[in-house]
Design a protein around this motif. Structure first.
Motif, short mmCIF file in Angstrom:
data_model
loop_
_atom_site.label_atom_id
_atom_site.label_comp_id
_atom_site.label_asym_id
_atom_site.label_seq_id
_atom_site.Cartn_x
_atom_site.Cartn_y
_atom_site.Cartn_z
N CYS A 1 0.81 -1.22 0.00
CA CYS A 1 0.00 0.00 0.00
C CYS A 1 0.85 1.28 0.00
O CYS A 1 1.99 1.30 0.44
CB CYS A 1 -0.96 -0.02 1.18
SG CYS A 1 -0.18 -0.24 2.78
N CYS A 2 0.25 2.35 -0.51
CA CYS A 2 0.94 3.62 -0.75
C CYS A 2 1.06 4.45 0.52
O CYS A 2 0.55 4.09 1.58
CB CYS A 2 0.15 4.41 -1.79
SG CYS A 2 -1.39 5.08 -1.11
N SER B 1 6.49 1.98 1.11
CA SER B 1 7.71 2.72 1.43
C SER B 1 8.50 2.03 2.55
O SER B 1 9.73 2.07 2.55
CB SER B 1 7.42 4.19 1.77
OG SER B 1 6.48 4.30 2.78
N LYS B 2 7.81 1.37 3.48
CA LYS B 2 8.53 0.58 4.49
C LYS B 2 9.34 -0.53 3.82
O LYS B 2 10.49 -0.79 4.18
CB LYS B 2 7.55 -0.03 5.49
CG LYS B 2 7.04 0.95 6.52
CD LYS B 2 6.07 0.27 7.49
CE LYS B 2 5.41 1.30 8.40
NZ LYS B 2 4.20 0.75 9.05
N HIS C 1 14.81 -2.03 -2.13
CA HIS C 1 14.23 -2.08 -3.47
C HIS C 1 13.69 -0.69 -3.81
O HIS C 1 12.74 -0.24 -3.18
CB HIS C 1 13.08 -3.11 -3.52
CG HIS C 1 13.54 -4.51 -3.26
ND1 HIS C 1 12.66 -5.55 -3.01
CD2 HIS C 1 14.78 -5.03 -3.22
CE1 HIS C 1 13.36 -6.67 -2.83
NE2 HIS C 1 14.64 -6.38 -2.94
N PRO C 2 14.29 0.01 -4.80
CA PRO C 2 14.02 1.43 -4.95
C PRO C 2 12.73 1.80 -5.69
O PRO C 2 12.14 2.83 -5.40
CB PRO C 2 15.23 1.94 -5.73
CG PRO C 2 15.71 0.75 -6.51
CD PRO C 2 15.41 -0.45 -5.65
N VAL C 3 12.33 0.98 -6.67
CA VAL C 3 11.31 1.46 -7.61
C VAL C 3 9.99 0.70 -7.46
O VAL C 3 9.97 -0.52 -7.37
CB VAL C 3 11.81 1.35 -9.07
CG1 VAL C 3 10.74 1.81 -10.06
CG2 VAL C 3 13.09 2.16 -9.26
N VAL C 4 8.90 1.44 -7.44
CA VAL C 4 7.56 0.85 -7.48
C VAL C 4 6.82 1.38 -8.70
O VAL C 4 7.12 2.46 -9.21
CB VAL C 4 6.71 1.18 -6.22
CG1 VAL C 4 7.28 0.48 -4.99
CG2 VAL C 4 6.60 2.68 -6.02
N ALA C 5 5.84 0.60 -9.15
CA ALA C 5 4.90 1.07 -10.16
C ALA C 5 3.54 1.21 -9.50
O ALA C 5 3.22 0.48 -8.55
CB ALA C 5 4.80 0.06 -11.31
N SER C 6 2.73 2.14 -9.98
CA SER C 6 1.35 2.19 -9.52
C SER C 6 0.64 0.92 -9.95
O SER C 6 0.82 0.44 -11.06
CB SER C 6 0.63 3.40 -10.11
OG SER C 6 -0.74 3.33 -9.75
N SER C 7 -0.16 0.36 -9.04
CA SER C 7 -0.95 -0.83 -9.37
C SER C 7 -2.39 -0.46 -9.67
O SER C 7 -3.24 -1.33 -9.81
CB SER C 7 -0.94 -1.81 -8.19
OG SER C 7 0.33 -1.87 -7.59
N GLU C 8 -2.66 0.85 -9.72
CA GLU C 8 -4.03 1.30 -9.94
C GLU C 8 -4.39 1.22 -11.42
O GLU C 8 -3.57 1.57 -12.27
CB GLU C 8 -4.20 2.74 -9.44
CG GLU C 8 -3.93 2.90 -7.95
CD GLU C 8 -4.84 2.03 -7.10
OE1 GLU C 8 -6.06 2.02 -7.36
OE2 GLU C 8 -4.34 1.33 -6.20
N PRO C 9 -5.62 0.78 -11.73
CA PRO C 9 -6.03 0.68 -13.13
C PRO C 9 -5.92 2.04 -13.83
O PRO C 9 -6.31 3.05 -13.26
CB PRO C 9 -7.51 0.25 -13.05
CG PRO C 9 -7.69 -0.30 -11.68
CD PRO C 9 -6.68 0.37 -10.80
N GLY C 10 -5.35 2.04 -15.01
CA GLY C 10 -5.26 3.27 -15.79
C GLY C 10 -4.07 4.14 -15.44
O GLY C 10 -3.80 5.13 -16.11
#
Ligand SMILES: [Zn+2]
Ligand SMILES: [Zn+2]
Ligand SMILES: [Zn+2]
Length: 89
Positions: free
Chosen positions: A47-48, A57-58, A65-74
């Motif tokens: 979660c964000c 972020s935790k 691990h530095p990079v996340v992608a949004s998992s939200e549709p669109g």
């Protein structure tokens, strides 16, 4: 949020998508979340920072691990925690 990309973001060639539409940590405790992010290093979906537990972020701090992608549709963007970097794809 800065608009620059960093070496971490430049290194992403294939964006990992969420396997499940839930925070892997929140479901263990029955907590709620606002938005989901998927770690591009290990594929964990968490979660964000608008969510009470901020698991993404935790995870980034604890695991490095530095990079996340949004998992939200669109939503098609990547975010790098250590560099505060943002990139759309
Ligand atoms: Zn970076
Ligand atoms: Zn969570
Ligand atoms: Zn990870």
């Amino acid at each position: 949020m800065s608009n620059g990309t960093c070496a971490h973001l430049s290194a992403i060639t294939t964006v990992r998508q969420a396997k499940r539409r839930e925070c892997a940590e929140c479901v263990k405790t029955g907590a709620g979340w606002v938005h989901l992010r998927t770690c591009q290093e290990c594929g964990a979906t968490l979660c964000c920072d608008s969510s009470p537990n901020q698991h993404a972020s935790k995870h980034a701090r604890a695991s490095g691990h530095p990079v996340v992608a949004s998992s939200e549709p669109g939503e098609r963007w990547l975010y790098c925690y250590p560099d505060d970097g943002f990139a759309e794809y």
